[in-house]
Design a protein around this motif. Structure first.
Motif, PDB file in Angstrom:
ATOM      1  N   ARG A   1       4.958  38.914  63.217  1.00 22.82           N
ATOM      2  CA  ARG A   1       5.607  40.184  64.398  1.00 22.82           C
ATOM      3  C   ARG A   1       4.920  40.434  65.372  1.00 22.82           C
ATOM      4  O   ARG A   1       3.697  41.064  65.721  1.00 22.82           O
ATOM      5  N   THR A   2       4.963  40.488  66.825  1.00 25.78           N
ATOM      6  CA  THR A   2       4.249  40.923  67.807  1.00 25.78           C
ATOM      7  C   THR A   2       5.501  42.107  69.291  1.00 25.78           C
ATOM      8  O   THR A   2       6.430  41.316  69.108  1.00 25.78           O
ATOM      9  N   PHE A   3       4.737  42.518  69.917  1.00 22.47           N
ATOM     10  CA  PHE A   3       5.201  43.098  71.048  1.00 22.47           C
ATOM     11  C   PHE A   3       4.586  42.772  72.258  1.00 22.47           C
ATOM     12  O   PHE A   3       3.543  42.431  72.887  1.00 22.47           O
TER      13      PHE A   3
ATOM     14  N   ASP B   1       5.562  51.642  64.481  1.00 26.39           N
ATOM     15  CA  ASP B   1       6.414  50.070  64.776  1.00 26.39           C
ATOM     16  C   ASP B   1       7.275  49.743  63.672  1.00 26.39           C
ATOM     17  O   ASP B   1       7.890  50.336  63.042  1.00 26.39           O
TER      18      ASP B   1
ATOM     19  N   TRP C   1      10.934  47.124  62.356  1.00 25.54           N
ATOM     20  CA  TRP C   1      11.322  45.771  62.966  1.00 25.54           C
ATOM     21  C   TRP C   1      13.287  45.793  61.939  1.00 25.54           C
ATOM     22  O   TRP C   1      12.787  46.556  60.520  1.00 25.54           O
TER      23      TRP C   1
ATOM     24  N   ALA D   1       7.218  49.666  73.233  1.00 30.58           N
ATOM     25  CA  ALA D   1       6.917  47.856  73.694  1.00 30.58           C
ATOM     26  C   ALA D   1       7.881  47.407  72.500  1.00 30.58           C
ATOM     27  O   ALA D   1       8.932  48.431  71.673  1.00 30.58           O
ATOM     28  N   PHE D   2       8.924  46.598  73.136  1.00 27.63           N
ATOM     29  CA  PHE D   2       9.832  46.094  72.455  1.00 27.63           C
ATOM     30  C   PHE D   2       9.211  44.193  71.876  1.00 27.63           C
ATOM     31  O   PHE D   2       8.612  43.565  72.008  1.00 27.63           O
ATOM     32  N   GLY D   3       9.609  43.367  70.353  1.00 27.49           N
ATOM     33  CA  GLY D   3       9.130  42.656  70.337  1.00 27.49           C
ATOM     34  C   GLY D   3      10.418  41.348  69.103  1.00 27.49           C
ATOM     35  O   GLY D   3      11.527  42.540  69.189  1.00 27.49           O
TER      36      GLY D   3
ATOM     37  N   VAL E   1       9.646  40.646  76.407  1.00 30.93           N
ATOM     38  CA  VAL E   1       9.672  40.288  74.932  1.00 30.93           C
ATOM     39  C   VAL E   1       9.181  38.465  74.197  1.00 30.93           C
ATOM     40  O   VAL E   1       9.761  37.885  74.419  1.00 30.93           O
TER      41      VAL E   1
ATOM     42  N   ARG F   1       8.199  49.027  69.530  1.00 32.85           N
ATOM     43  CA  ARG F   1       6.900  49.766  69.158  1.00 32.85           C
ATOM     44  C   ARG F   1       6.645  51.202  70.178  1.00 32.85           C
ATOM     45  O   ARG F   1       6.875  51.269  71.028  1.00 32.85           O
TER      46      ARG F   1
END
Length: 240
Positions: free
Chosen positions: A150-152, A79, A81, A105-107, A143, A63
């Motif tokens: 799907r979230t961060f 965002d 993926w 940010a990362f997820g 993370v 993100r």
């Protein structure tokens, strides 16, 4: 399946002598070793093949958004993926004296639970003697690895400029069990290389693994020409 020895009766073995029998046994051993090698190759696919064969491969997410002048946060914003073995789109840091900075940010999305015994962190710190206000939300952040959504993780803020020093971003992996997780990244400068510490030549890759330890990149973009470009790739498999 019959072997060369099985086709010989006891009288044949006696007539051939012990040296002939030894030669036949050695040939059987070579044949058996080759067969086992072929079998192992057939039943143990590479991590790339495993990812392609899964119904739902794991994904890594980024993100990346500006909170001021959008020209400071280049490449793919919003965002994104990318399924394992695939690279994310490039993101680019070029913060300077313009208004605002970039939020990052990362997820990880892991619908089949291949990373249930593994974890990933990103640590964000100001470099020694720098103005810490250039590096928002400092600390080590985990993370999130989710199978349902799907979230961060927590957002960090890049706002480096002509103030003293810059920021460091460190990626680390933790593992237990037989699953091997690898995080590849490409990080390079497209202008003054002093703005992008630990940058690599374009196209070169560095890999983060639990047994190799963390990897750190530095961001100190300011009024010098150019910026720093980053992209990531996740790989998961039973072997390195």
């Amino acid at each position: 399946m019959s072997t060369p020895l099985a086709l010989l009766c006891p009288e044949d073995l006696a007539s051939k002598g012990i040296n002939d029998v030894k030669r036949i046994a050695r040939r059987i051993a070579v044949f058996g070793s080759a067969a086992m090698t072929l079998l192992a190759t057939a039943v143990l696919p590479s991590p790339h093949a495993l990812a392609q064969d899964r119904l739902s491969p794991a994904e890594i997410g980024i993100r990346f958004n500006p909170d001021g002048d959008p020209g400071q946060c280049g490449g793919r914003t919003g965002d994104q993926w990318a399924a394992e073995t695939h690279w994310t789109d490039l993101i680019r840091f070029d913060t300077d004296g313009r208004r605002g900075g970039c939020q990052l940010a990362f997820g990880i999305f892991d619908p089949e639970g291949f990373m249930q015994n593994a974890g990933m962190t990103y640590e964000w710190r100001a470099t020694p003697f720098s103005d810490p206000n250039q590096c928002g939300n400092q600390g080590e952040h985990r993370v999130p690895v989710r199978s349902d959504v799907r979230t961060f993780g927590p957002g960090i803020r890049i706002d480096t400029d002509d103030r003293m020093g810059g920021c460091e971003l460190t990626f680390a992996l933790q593992e237990s069990g037989v699953t091997v997780v690898q995080l590849d990244f490409q990080y390079y400068a497209d202008g003054n290389a002093g703005q992008c510490r630990n940058a690599l030549p374009p196209g070169s890759t560095r890999t983060v693994m639990a047994d190799r330890g963390p990897e750190t990149i530095g961001i100190d973009t300011d009024s010098r020409p150019g910026g720093c470009t980053l992209r990531l790739r996740l790989r998961i498999g039973p072997e390195a």
